[in-house]
Write a protein that holds these residues in place. Structure first.
Motif, PDB file in Angstrom:
ATOM      1  N   ILE A  68      -3.473  11.048   0.762  1.00  0.00           N
ATOM      2  CA  ILE A  68      -2.054  10.693   0.818  1.00  0.00           C
ATOM      3  C   ILE A  68      -1.250  11.953   1.148  1.00  0.00           C
ATOM      4  CG2 ILE A  68      -0.100   9.732  -0.483  1.00  0.00           C
ATOM      5  CD1 ILE A  68      -2.296   7.723  -0.346  1.00  0.00           C
ATOM      6  N   ASP A  69      -0.372  11.840   2.140  1.00  0.00           N
ATOM      7  CA  ASP A  69       0.510  12.951   2.485  1.00  0.00           C
ATOM      8  C   ASP A  69       1.777  12.817   1.632  1.00  0.00           C
ATOM      9  OD1 ASP A  69       2.232  14.744   3.560  1.00  0.00           O
ATOM     10  OD2 ASP A  69       2.039  14.061   5.635  1.00  0.00           O
TER      11      ASP A  69
ATOM     12  N   SER B  34       0.827  -1.193   0.000  1.00  0.00           N
ATOM     13  CA  SER B  34       0.000   0.000   0.000  1.00  0.00           C
ATOM     14  C   SER B  34       0.874   1.261   0.000  1.00  0.00           C
ATOM     15  CB  SER B  34      -0.897  -0.032   1.234  1.00  0.00           C
ATOM     16  OG  SER B  34      -1.863   0.959   1.168  1.00  0.00           O
ATOM     17  N   TYR B  35       2.004   1.198   0.684  1.00  0.00           N
ATOM     18  CA  TYR B  35       2.916   2.343   0.695  1.00  0.00           C
ATOM     19  C   TYR B  35       3.462   2.612  -0.703  1.00  0.00           C
ATOM     20  CZ  TYR B  35       2.657   2.277   5.735  1.00  0.00           C
ATOM     21  OH  TYR B  35       2.190   2.334   7.006  1.00  0.00           O
TER      22      TYR B  35
ATOM     23  N   ARG C  19       1.988   1.800  -3.488  1.00  0.00           N
ATOM     24  CA  ARG C  19       0.890   2.350  -4.296  1.00  0.00           C
ATOM     25  C   ARG C  19       0.742   3.838  -4.036  1.00  0.00           C
ATOM     26  NH1 ARG C  19      -1.865  -2.397  -3.285  1.00  0.00           N
ATOM     27  NH2 ARG C  19      -2.722  -1.545  -1.389  1.00  0.00           N
ATOM     28  N   ALA C  20       0.885   4.222  -2.771  1.00  0.00           N
ATOM     29  CA  ALA C  20       0.777   5.649  -2.447  1.00  0.00           C
ATOM     30  C   ALA C  20       1.868   6.433  -3.171  1.00  0.00           C
ATOM     31  CB  ALA C  20       0.877   5.848  -0.938  1.00  0.00           C
TER      32      ALA C  20
ATOM     33  N   ILE D 179      14.706   5.386   2.560  1.00  0.00           N
ATOM     34  CA  ILE D 179      14.978   3.972   2.297  1.00  0.00           C
ATOM     35  C   ILE D 179      16.011   3.856   1.180  1.00  0.00           C
ATOM     36  CG2 ILE D 179      13.960   1.835   1.411  1.00  0.00           C
ATOM     37  CD1 ILE D 179      11.375   2.699   2.887  1.00  0.00           C
TER      38      ILE D 179
ATOM     39  N   MET E 265       9.808   8.888   2.957  1.00  0.00           N
ATOM     40  CA  MET E 265      10.006   7.465   3.223  1.00  0.00           C
ATOM     41  C   MET E 265      10.854   6.831   2.107  1.00  0.00           C
ATOM     42  SD  MET E 265       6.961   4.678   3.578  1.00  0.00           S
ATOM     43  CE  MET E 265       6.157   5.505   4.918  1.00  0.00           C
TER      44      MET E 265
ATOM     45  N   ALA F 138      -3.664  12.471  -5.538  1.00  0.00           N
ATOM     46  CA  ALA F 138      -3.189  11.671  -4.410  1.00  0.00           C
ATOM     47  C   ALA F 138      -3.484  12.381  -3.093  1.00  0.00           C
ATOM     48  CB  ALA F 138      -1.686  11.415  -4.556  1.00  0.00           C
TER      49      ALA F 138
ATOM     50  N   LYS G  97       3.346   5.584  -5.959  1.00  0.00           N
ATOM     51  CA  LYS G  97       3.012   5.637  -7.389  1.00  0.00           C
ATOM     52  C   LYS G  97       1.909   6.660  -7.645  1.00  0.00           C
ATOM     53  CE  LYS G  97       3.965   0.771  -8.073  1.00  0.00           C
ATOM     54  NZ  LYS G  97       3.235  -0.503  -8.137  1.00  0.00           N
ATOM     55  N   SER G  98       0.967   6.763  -6.714  1.00  0.00           N
ATOM     56  CA  SER G  98      -0.132   7.711  -6.925  1.00  0.00           C
ATOM     57  C   SER G  98       0.411   9.138  -6.951  1.00  0.00           C
ATOM     58  CB  SER G  98      -1.202   7.552  -5.847  1.00  0.00           C
ATOM     59  OG  SER G  98      -0.780   8.125  -4.624  1.00  0.00           O
TER      60      SER G  98
ATOM     61  N   HIS H   6       5.417  10.307   2.240  1.00  0.00           N
ATOM     62  CA  HIS H   6       5.761   9.163   1.400  1.00  0.00           C
ATOM     63  C   HIS H   6       7.014   9.393   0.567  1.00  0.00           C
ATOM     64  CE1 HIS H   6       1.714   8.181   2.674  1.00  0.00           C
ATOM     65  NE2 HIS H   6       2.162   6.948   2.612  1.00  0.00           N
TER      66      HIS H   6
END
Lengths: 255, 348
Positions: free
Chosen positions: B213-214, B193-194, B196-197, B225, B221, B208, B199-200, B218
């Motif tokens: 979605i913030d 889901s992360y 997907r967020a 990473i 994040m 988004a 990608k959105s 994201h």
């Protein structure tokens, strides 16, 4: 005064231009209200102020007794206000199902490292999201297209997917920005039926912008009319239809 | 047996086969072959993590060389013994506590990654205030700042002299182990889901946000990473080459990574892996063009840098004729491979 949803004297100025002036409205839970007006009247600007895309120059947005003016967009959504867009804004390269699944992300309970490490807690949540998203697609008659790319859908289906996606954020107030734009008369009729059904099923309050007068007059219980950012009329569809100021705004002054 | 179980088994088998091949090379391969395989693994790690930001989030980030530098120096400083450090830092002595710290290789890799992530966090606030070309310029500038700092902060990095004589800890197991772990972790993230967020945000940031979605959270994040894995790969690189200096981590490194992910297919992890493998192998194979050649009627002197010209031509050809790269945004899947091989779906 109910405190479900209120806009108090919203003003939006862009430099010297006043796009919206002293816009006020109060919505009761469960209402279906329309916002109409000629092109450039400031309707979408009102939506953008409600959802946080624009911070009003002055005025207040009040939601369930609290002021949410100037909240970031995603926080407004988290409060239970969802919207669709006038010019469709789907995630075109993602599948129809993924488009709806994204709306569930704001409520996700597992952390990203649980997903990265493939924890069962995450897998369960993913499964739950997938199933709930499928349910919304079923609701809007798009389930058979779940694996298609959103960008490949027909126009009317894209409009429906936008609604499905907004619904999946679990809103209490749904803002529809020209949902019937570009639809043929039959699709428009189906949409009107759908909007009513959805309102009853999900206990929604709906505030919509639309140019299709037949659609608005048939569907909305109350209508507000904007012209050059100023509210020129407010009332039931019948009242609006016979309002001189509205006729003037749309058709001009009789010679 | 469900499809998921089958794919899991096939994944495990694939990894086992990979490690058997690596074992064979380790036992019977030449040093040169092992060297290329190590390079390949490091570039796969770098490309897959770089693709998370550029391909999945759709952000043009041009500063991975900064995170590789930070990871390489951190890790190298942690594995060098105190005596070695004293010998190396002849002009300006190494600052405390770095001069006495000494950790095992694996700890140094993790700390290298963490340090890169810390720096990524520090610059994320200015970086994500802007988008598009502006973001590219800010990150590009950061890469340069780190390189200049590596040159200037003699008490930490030993300046232009660099660090020499590192223990060559990086072997096939380390490099490929990290590469496989990176691929697994990042693939799982992308498919979650992360992911997907993220990608959105790439597809339509405005929509988004409206779906709750913030973007900052994201993008941050993905950025952290990605920086972490770049840092780890930097540590591996340092202990592979055993000599590091600021000149190793110029914008060229970023440029190479960009070629890899664009040629592989922006947004595809499979593409990043293929691109990195081709790059590491091709980089060696193309050494021919830099060698003096005698065609009998024509003598061509060796031109150093000719490989970069060829890489640039390849990049241009890809951009003109295959705009989405080798893989586009598609990923390898067992379902696809099995159907190509004529596997029929059976009762399970």
């Amino acid at each position: 005064m109910g405190d479900f949803f209120q806009l108090n004297d919203l003003v939006m100025q862009f430099g010297g231009l006043t796009a919206v002036k002293d816009f006020s409205i109060e919505l009761q839970a469960g209402e279906l209200v329309g916002l109409i007006g000629p092109n450039g009247a400031g309707k979408t600007t009102v939506f953008n102020m409600i959802t946080g895309f624009l911070t009003p120059t002055s005025g207040q947005v009040r939601w369930q007794g609290e002021e949410i003016t100037g909240f970031p967009v995603h926080k407004v959504t988290a409060q239970g206000i969802a919207r669709t867009f006038q010019n469709i804004r789907l995630f075109t390269d993602l599948t129809v199902l993924e488009n709806v699944m994204i709306s569930f992300h704001q409520r996700i309970r597992t952390f990203f490292w649980e997903a990265m490490l493939g924890f069962p807690t995450y897998r369960r949540e993913e499964k739950r999201i997938r199933e709930s998203a499928m349910a919304f697609l079923q609701e809007l008659g798009l389930a058979h297209l779940a694996k298609e790319k959103a960008g490949g859908l027909a126009y009317g289906q894209q409009r429906r997917l936008e609604i499905a996606r907004a619904l999946a954020t679990r809103p209490k107030l749904l803002l529809l920005d020209e949902p019937a734009a570009g639809m043929n008369p039959q699709e428009t009729n189906e949409l009107a039926v759908l909007v009513r059904e959805l309102r009853d099923k999900y206990a929604l309050t709906i505030f919509l912008i639309e140019h299709d007068m037949k659609f608005v007059m048939g569907l909305c219980e109350r209508i507000k009319v904007l012209d050059y950012g100023i509210t020129i009329a407010e009332g039931t569809p019948a009242e609006i239809q016979s309002n001189q100021a509205v006729i003037k705004a749309y058709l001009g002054e009789p010679k | 047996m469900s499809k998921e179980r089958r794919n899991l088994l096939l994944n495990i088998m694939g990894i086992l086969v990979l490690f058997v091949i690596l074992y064979l090379f380790n036992e019977y391969g030449t040093d040169y072959q092992i060297r290329i395989l190590n390079n390949m693994a490091v570039f796969i790690t770098l490309a897959v993590s770089y693709n998370l930001v550029n391909g999945i989030c759709g952000i043009l980030h041009l500063g991975p060389n900064a995170f590789i530098t930070i990871g390489a120096y951190t890790s190298a400083l942690l594995t060098m013994s105190a005596a070695e450090k004293q010998m190396t830092y002849i002009i300006v002595p190494l600052v405390w506590p770095l001069n006495v710290l000494h950790t095992p290789f694996v700890v140094s890799l993790l700390l290298g990654g963490l340090m890169a992530a810390v720096f990524a966090f520090a610059i994320s606030f200015p970086v994500f205030r802007v988008r598009g070309d502006y973001l590219a310029i800010v990150t590009l500038g950061f890469g340069e700042v780190i390189r200049v700092l590596a040159n200037a902060l003699q008490g930490v990095t030993n300046g232009p002299l660099g660090l020499k004589g590192l223990v060559p800890y990086t072997n096939l197991w380390w490099s490929w182990g990290v590469a496989v772990l990176t691929i697994i972790a990042i693939t799982k993230l992308i498919n979650s889901s992360y992911g997907r967020a993220m990608k959105s945000i790439r597809e339509d940031e405005i929509a988004a946000r409206a779906m709750g979605i913030d973007p900052f959270k994201h993008l941050l994040m993905a950025f952290l990473i990605s920086a972490f894995f770049c840092g780890v790969a930097g540590g591996l690189l340092a202990h592979l080459i055993t000599t590091i200096s600021p000149t190793l981590f110029t914008f060229f490194l970023t440029f190479n990574l960009l070629i890899i992910i664009v040629v592989g297919g922006l947004g595809s992890t499979t593409g990043a892996v293929i691109g990195a493998a081709l790059f590491a192998w091709g980089g060696e194979a193309l050494r021919i063009v830099e060698r003096p050649t005698d065609l009998g009627f024509l003598k061509i002197p060796g031109i150093p840098g000719m490989r970069m010209v060829i890489f640039s031509i390849i990049l241009m050809l890809v951009i003109i004729f295959a705009r989405r790269g080798i893989m586009g945004r598609s990923e390898f899947s067992w379902d696809w491979l099995l159907s190509k091989l004529g596997w029929k779906e059976k009762g399970f």
